[in-house]
Structure formats: C-alpha cells, structure tokens
Scaffold this motif. Structure first.
Motif, mmCIF file in Angstrom:
data_model
loop_
_atom_site.group_PDB
_atom_site.id
_atom_site.type_symbol
_atom_site.label_atom_id
_atom_site.label_comp_id
_atom_site.label_asym_id
_atom_site.label_seq_id
_atom_site.Cartn_x
_atom_site.Cartn_y
_atom_site.Cartn_z
ATOM 1 N N ASN A 179 11.834 0.447 -5.274
ATOM 2 C CA ASN A 179 11.538 -0.334 -4.073
ATOM 3 C C ASN A 179 12.469 -1.540 -4.046
ATOM 4 O OD1 ASN A 179 10.316 -1.408 -1.769
ATOM 5 N ND2 ASN A 179 8.710 -2.438 -2.947
ATOM 6 N N GLU A 180 13.597 -1.376 -3.348
ATOM 7 C CA GLU A 180 14.594 -2.431 -3.275
ATOM 8 C C GLU A 180 15.211 -2.488 -1.883
ATOM 9 O OE1 GLU A 180 17.584 -1.906 -6.233
ATOM 10 O OE2 GLU A 180 16.276 -2.410 -7.922
ATOM 11 N N HIS A 181 15.560 -3.689 -1.467
ATOM 12 C CA HIS A 181 16.295 -3.905 -0.207
ATOM 13 C C HIS A 181 15.595 -3.235 0.967
ATOM 14 C CE1 HIS A 181 19.359 -5.349 -2.911
ATOM 15 N NE2 HIS A 181 19.544 -4.163 -3.437
ATOM 16 N N CYS A 182 14.278 -3.381 1.023
ATOM 17 C CA CYS A 182 13.466 -2.823 2.122
ATOM 18 C C CYS A 182 13.523 -1.299 2.181
ATOM 19 C CB CYS A 182 13.892 -3.400 3.465
ATOM 20 S SG CYS A 182 13.623 -5.175 3.634
ATOM 21 N N LYS A 183 13.895 -0.666 1.085
ATOM 22 C CA LYS A 183 13.937 0.789 1.043
ATOM 23 C C LYS A 183 13.091 1.304 -0.118
ATOM 24 C CE LYS A 183 18.413 1.764 3.198
ATOM 25 N NZ LYS A 183 19.716 2.464 3.041
ATOM 26 N N LEU A 184 12.419 2.397 0.159
ATOM 27 C CA LEU A 184 11.631 3.079 -0.864
ATOM 28 C C LEU A 184 12.365 4.363 -1.208
ATOM 29 C CD1 LEU A 184 8.953 2.288 -2.197
ATOM 30 C CD2 LEU A 184 7.792 3.837 -0.617
ATOM 31 N N ALA A 185 12.772 4.506 -2.458
ATOM 32 C CA ALA A 185 13.589 5.648 -2.852
ATOM 33 C C ALA A 185 12.863 6.504 -3.882
ATOM 34 C CB ALA A 185 14.934 5.185 -3.421
ATOM 35 N N LEU A 186 12.927 7.812 -3.673
ATOM 36 C CA LEU A 186 12.474 8.754 -4.694
ATOM 37 C C LEU A 186 13.650 9.013 -5.619
ATOM 38 C CD1 LEU A 186 10.471 10.869 -5.867
ATOM 39 C CD2 LEU A 186 11.461 12.523 -4.248
ATOM 40 N N CYS A 187 13.461 8.727 -6.903
ATOM 41 C CA CYS A 187 14.548 8.845 -7.873
ATOM 42 C C CYS A 187 14.213 9.880 -8.932
ATOM 43 C CB CYS A 187 14.820 7.503 -8.558
ATOM 44 S SG CYS A 187 15.150 6.128 -7.445
ATOM 45 N N TRP A 188 15.267 10.466 -9.471
ATOM 46 C CA TRP A 188 15.143 11.320 -10.649
ATOM 47 C C TRP A 188 16.005 10.687 -11.735
ATOM 48 C CZ3 TRP A 188 12.465 15.059 -12.945
ATOM 49 C CH2 TRP A 188 13.037 15.733 -14.017
ATOM 50 N N LYS A 189 15.338 10.249 -12.794
ATOM 51 C CA LYS A 189 16.016 9.521 -13.866
ATOM 52 C C LYS A 189 16.733 8.306 -13.284
ATOM 53 C CE LYS A 189 16.127 13.572 -16.839
ATOM 54 N NZ LYS A 189 16.929 14.537 -17.614
ATOM 55 N N SER A 190 18.047 8.252 -13.331
ATOM 56 C CA SER A 190 18.733 7.033 -12.871
ATOM 57 C C SER A 190 19.283 7.142 -11.453
ATOM 58 C CB SER A 190 19.886 6.696 -13.828
ATOM 59 O OG SER A 190 20.856 7.749 -13.827
ATOM 60 N N ARG A 191 19.021 8.246 -10.771
ATOM 61 C CA ARG A 191 19.702 8.476 -9.492
ATOM 62 C C ARG A 191 18.714 8.655 -8.343
ATOM 63 N NH1 ARG A 191 24.993 9.643 -8.718
ATOM 64 N NH2 ARG A 191 25.544 10.433 -6.659
ATOM 65 N N PRO A 192 18.878 7.887 -7.235
ATOM 66 C CA PRO A 192 18.041 8.100 -6.045
ATOM 67 C C PRO A 192 18.369 9.440 -5.392
ATOM 68 C CG PRO A 192 19.145 5.951 -5.979
ATOM 69 C CD PRO A 192 19.800 6.745 -7.068
ATOM 70 N N SER A 211 0.826 -1.207 0.000
ATOM 71 C CA SER A 211 0.000 0.000 0.000
ATOM 72 C C SER A 211 0.860 1.256 0.000
ATOM 73 C CB SER A 211 -0.923 -0.001 1.225
ATOM 74 O OG SER A 211 -1.684 1.182 1.287
ATOM 75 N N ASN A 212 1.922 1.255 0.791
ATOM 76 C CA ASN A 212 2.814 2.414 0.846
ATOM 77 C C ASN A 212 3.535 2.601 -0.478
ATOM 78 O OD1 ASN A 212 4.138 4.620 1.960
ATOM 79 N ND2 ASN A 212 4.719 3.518 3.825
ATOM 80 N N VAL A 213 3.932 1.502 -1.104
ATOM 81 C CA VAL A 213 4.600 1.587 -2.406
ATOM 82 C C VAL A 213 3.650 2.177 -3.444
ATOM 83 C CG1 VAL A 213 5.680 0.277 -4.262
ATOM 84 C CG2 VAL A 213 6.153 -0.325 -1.878
ATOM 85 N N ARG A 214 2.407 1.692 -3.456
ATOM 86 C CA ARG A 214 1.426 2.212 -4.421
ATOM 87 C C ARG A 214 1.174 3.691 -4.190
ATOM 88 N NH1 ARG A 214 -1.484 -2.504 -3.174
ATOM 89 N NH2 ARG A 214 -2.970 -1.250 -1.976
ATOM 90 N N GLN A 215 1.063 4.083 -2.921
ATOM 91 C CA GLN A 215 0.820 5.488 -2.609
ATOM 92 C C GLN A 215 1.960 6.358 -3.119
ATOM 93 O OE1 GLN A 215 -0.384 7.113 1.473
ATOM 94 N NE2 GLN A 215 1.791 7.650 1.383
ATOM 95 N N ALA A 216 3.205 5.928 -2.888
ATOM 96 C CA ALA A 216 4.368 6.702 -3.328
ATOM 97 C C ALA A 216 4.385 6.837 -4.850
ATOM 98 C CB ALA A 216 5.649 6.043 -2.835
ATOM 99 N N LYS A 217 4.088 5.756 -5.541
ATOM 100 C CA LYS A 217 4.077 5.807 -7.011
ATOM 101 C C LYS A 217 2.981 6.727 -7.519
ATOM 102 C CE LYS A 217 6.148 1.251 -7.813
ATOM 103 N NZ LYS A 217 5.942 -0.113 -8.366
ATOM 104 N N HIS A 218 1.827 6.691 -6.869
ATOM 105 C CA HIS A 218 0.733 7.578 -7.280
ATOM 106 C C HIS A 218 1.105 9.036 -7.049
ATOM 107 C CE1 HIS A 218 -3.217 9.198 -7.979
ATOM 108 N NE2 HIS A 218 -3.305 9.640 -6.734
ATOM 109 N N LEU A 219 1.702 9.313 -5.892
ATOM 110 C CA LEU A 219 2.123 10.674 -5.587
ATOM 111 C C LEU A 219 3.105 11.191 -6.634
ATOM 112 C CD1 LEU A 219 2.546 13.176 -3.729
ATOM 113 C CD2 LEU A 219 4.307 11.840 -2.558
ATOM 114 N N VAL A 220 4.110 10.395 -6.938
ATOM 115 C CA VAL A 220 5.150 10.817 -7.866
ATOM 116 C C VAL A 220 4.580 11.029 -9.267
ATOM 117 C CG1 VAL A 220 7.260 10.039 -9.023
ATOM 118 C CG2 VAL A 220 7.037 9.812 -6.547
ATOM 119 N N SER A 221 3.560 10.256 -9.620
ATOM 120 C CA SER A 221 2.955 10.400 -10.951
ATOM 121 C C SER A 221 2.262 11.740 -11.138
ATOM 122 C CB SER A 221 1.955 9.264 -11.194
ATOM 123 O OG SER A 221 0.788 9.427 -10.389
#
Length: 501
Positions: free
Chosen positions: A466-479, A446-456
């Motif tokens: 969403n990797e290694h138990c971390k949720l990262a906001l990225c710009w292009k190829s860089r967190p 649910s948190n992952v979906r919310q973050a993706k919706h927000l960023v969209s």
C-alpha cells in the motif's frame, strides 16, 4: 453502517463467493462442489485429481505446442521440423531472408552452440531493436530448436514461456503483411478451455479476487448513503464481478436501493455476448429482490459516452476500469484513451482502476523495446511462479492450462504490440492514455485490511503493498497488479468527505 467496519459477505472466497461464481454464472460445472475449493486438493498434488475435479478434456494444452504459423498451403514456418539448411535460408510467406554476411554466418554457427535461453531471448530483442532482422531470425530459429526438442517436452515453466516470447520475436522479424499469420491465439468467450483456466486461476491465486474485491469495496464506500448506484463498466465480460456487489448493496439495508450497470461495448460482434451477461445479471438481481437495470453503449469515440442513459445526476456514476488483466482481452491504448477522454466529459464520482503492473504508465513511455522485453520476461515469469506456488510447487496441470489460455496470449500481445523503433516509440508514447483531469485518493484502511485478509487465505509468497495511493498484489518482491481510485480534479466534493480513509 460505517464503512470502516464493513466486511463484504463475499470475503470468504471458498464459500459464498465460490457459490456465486460457479453456480450462477457460466463457470458452472456439475462436477464441482461449490462448498469446496481446488485448494482442498493441495495436499494430494497430482494431475489426476484436478482432472476429476473439472472432468474436462485437457488435450488442448498440448495443441500447437510448437506454435505452428501456417499459410494456406500449410507451410510451417515455426515448427520443430524446421532445420538449419546449409544455405541458411529462413522462409516465410512473402519474404525470403538470406544471410549473406560471412560475419553473420559465423555468428550463426556460434549461436548453434548457445544454450542459454535467457541470453538468446535478450539477444533476439536487441537485434529487433537494432533493426537486424536477419540476426533476429537466426536467434529465433535457435530458440525454436532448443525449446521444441522432444526431450524437453516436460521442461520448466520458464522454458515454456520462452516459446511465447520467441513467437513474439518471430512476429517482430516478419514483414507487416505476414502479421496476420500470428493471430491464432485469440480470446474466445465461454470456450470450455478458457472457462477451465479462469476457474483454476481464481481458485489457486488471489489475482482475480484481489481485483474484484478491492474494486467492489471502493464502490461500496463511495456510494455510502446512496440509494441509486450506476456503474459504467469498461470491460464487463461475463459479469462475474457484480453478483457479490449486488448482495452487499441489499445487505446494507437502504430502502429503495437500486443498481444500474452500463457496459461499454467495443466490438459490435460481441454485443450478443454482452446481452447474455446482462440477462444473467438481471436474473440474479431478481433472485435477491434488487431493482436492477442493465444496458450498454457502443464505444468508438469519446462522444459515445454521452449517450449513456440514466446519468441525470453524475453523483452516483462509478467507472469500473480493469485493463491488461491476465484473464481479460487485450485492449489497445487508443481505445482506453478514448474511454478516459469520454469519462472526463461525464465527470464520474470515482474511477476505480485495476491494471497490470507491467503496463505502469509512469515508466512505460520511456522504455526501449529491450527494456520492456526484459520487464515482460520478469513479470510473466513471476506470475507463473506465483501460480505454481499456489500448489506448493508440485502441481503441473493447472499451470499448463493457465499458460495456454492466458499467459501465452498476453506475452505474444505485449511483445508484438510494443514498438521497437525509436521513432515509433515516440509516436506511440504520445498516444498513450492518461488520467489527466483526475487525481488519486488513498485506499481506505478497511479496503487495505480486506485485501490483506484475502491474500492471507492463499499459500505462497503473496502480500499486499500500500504505497502512493495504490494497492498492489505482490508475489515476493514484485508487484503483479495494482488498484487505485481516482476522482475528477474539478469535483467540488470528493468521496473522501464521506469515506473515512
């Protein structure tokens, strides 16, 4: 209510949430319509509109553009008026650096022809790491001559950021007693310029909302079924994060729901500001009929956290830790380490951690100064690029304001604080904070979906990793920034037993 299907009421950042942030708290501006967003002006793309939008005086973004470092006699060390003298004297308040070596003099002459800003910055960082302060001073002087040229006043964002990196190199080339001369850019809570920069940042970029929404959703899920929620906030600032959470606690419909927030205060001079924040939060909680208690604890040593009131049951204690964020004052690693050591004594239910990717603890202890300098250059250039991308690349003023109030201060802080000598780095890395005694758990779907919706909802190249138990906001190829959830390793019951991940 199942957390998997729970959608926070503030997920629409341009309606309910913008009303909370601009009307209830100190970002209030009578000229701002809370039912519209700065992004509504994207199609217009000119600086006049954003000045009308905020009705602010934006002259401050051109102040100290050459980063004057002055002593009591108003001697300017770092000014566009500084010229290369034939005797190559480089002066500061309490030392005179003279270039005696003919080889260095020849190199200086060659540098006067060098125009690649990136190459000069890296050369300066290498000189600092090698302890060659004479060469570093020559590089700094050359960079200043290029970047402060009046013809380049409207230069690229990279060139403007390079001024801050150059100032950081200047700091490294000075004696210890001269360091206080560079402490001019300090965070000032509720100053009109920092408020304007914050408003712009949260509207044109998901940077702030990603941190707040992700942390709040994790708190809501961890406290499912709980009536009393207690949050220990490492750096509450103006408390912008908490009104949306209050709304959602009320909307969950639990009877006798209550919220307690304890703010960690690291500077007693800032206690009045924290009390003002608490008063505003109390007023908002009263307006929605949420029982609420606000208090604070002074943090100087890890035992201080044992003085927190209302922790008879640690089961509902949540630690909210946001560090190294663009809009948050810089906190030293020793202070953060003290906080985490104190947390181990409290054994909270969860720790919600949001941190700048540049300060990733898995790699930063082994970095050399040059490696960190390169990472910082890429990181802050990417942030600048992402902010500019929020307006499709056509908006100048918003980026300039954010550069002046946030980016520049962060760049200077990180460059001057990262140790350059190997022995210093070894001692420094030993003192870095860690989350020993805690283990990571994954973010909920649910948190992952919310973050993706927000960023969209934001334009540009933003996406969520969403990797290694971390949720990262990225710009292009860089967190840019990452969020994670931690639980005590000694905990007999994990939040995962009540949350569907």
């Amino acid at each position: 209510m199942e957390c998997e299907n729970f959608q926070p009421s503030y997920i629409n950042p341009f309606l309910e949430y913008s009303t909370l942030e601009t009307t209830t708290f100190p970002w209030q501006n009578s000229s701002i319509n809370p039912h519209c967003s700065i992004q509504d002006f994207v199609t217009v793309v000119n600086d006049v509109d954003i000045q009308d939008y905020f009705q602010n005086d934006f002259d401050f973004i051109d102040q100290d553009v050459d980063f004057h470092v002055q002593n009591s006699q108003n001697f300017s060390l770092f000014s566009s008026q500084v010229q290369v003298q034939e005797d190559t004297d480089l002066l500061n308040e309490d030392q005179k650096l003279r270039i005696y070596s003919p080889e260095l003099k020849l190199l200086q002459d060659q540098l006067m022809e060098e125009t690649s800003i990136t190459d000069l910055l890296l050369m300066g960082a290498e000189a600092i790491e090698a302890g060659n302060l004479d060469l570093a001073s020559v590089v700094v002087l050359r960079l200043n001559n290029i970047l402060s040229d009046e013809e380049n006043r409207e230069n690229s964002p990279l060139d403007r950021l390079a001024l801050y990196f150059t100032q950081g190199l200047l700091y490294k080339s000075l004696s210890t007693s001269s360091h206080e001369l560079l402490n001019q850019n300090q965070y000032q809570p509720e100053s009109s310029s920092s408020i304007t920069a914050f408003q712009m940042l949260q509207e044109i970029s998901p940077y702030v909302k990603f941190a707040h929404f992700t942390a709040n959703q994790a708190i809501l899920e961890a406290t499912k079924g709980s009536q009393q929620v207690h949050i220990l906030d490492f750096d509450i600032m103006e408390g912008i994060q908490w009104p949306p959470l209050m709304v959602d606690l009320v909307e969950r419909g639990y009877t006798n729901s209550s919220l307690r927030i304890t703010a960690a205060v690291v500077d007693k001079n800032n206690s009045f500001q924290v009390q003002k924040t608490g008063k505003r939060l109390e007023e908002f909680a009263n307006s929605i009929n949420l029982p609420f208690i606000f208090d604070h604890v002074f943090l100087t040593k890890e035992e201080d956290l044992e003085n927190i009131q209302g922790v008879e049951s640690h089961n509902n204690l949540i630690a909210n830790v946001m560090i190294h964020q663009l809009h948050i004052p810089q906190r030293g690693s020793s202070l953060i380490k003290t906080f985490f050591n104190g947390l181990r004594r409290l054994s909270p239910k969860i720790v919600v951690l949001v941190e700048e990717e540049l300060f990733n603890l898995t790699k930063i202890p082994t970095m050399s100064f040059v490696e960190f300098f390169c990472e910082a250059l890429h990181h802050y250039t990417t942030i600048s690029d992402s902010i500019l991308g929020g307006f499709g690349g056509g908006y100048k003023l918003a980026l300039r304001v954010i550069e002046k109030e946030f980016l520049g201060i962060r760049i200077l802080d990180c460059v001057r604080q990262f140790p350059s000598e190997k022995s210093e780095r070894e001692k420094w890395s030993e003192g870095l904070y860690s989350l020993k005694g805690f283990r990571q758990i994954p973010m909920s779907s649910s948190n992952v979906r919310q973050a993706k919706h927000l960023v969209s909802l934001f334009s540009g190249g933003y996406w969520v990793q969403n990797e290694h138990c971390k949720l990262a906001l990225c710009w292009k190829s860089r967190p840019l920034t990452t969020a994670s959830i931690w639980v005590p390793t000694s905990s007999s019951s994990s939040p995962s037993t009540s949350i569907s991940f």
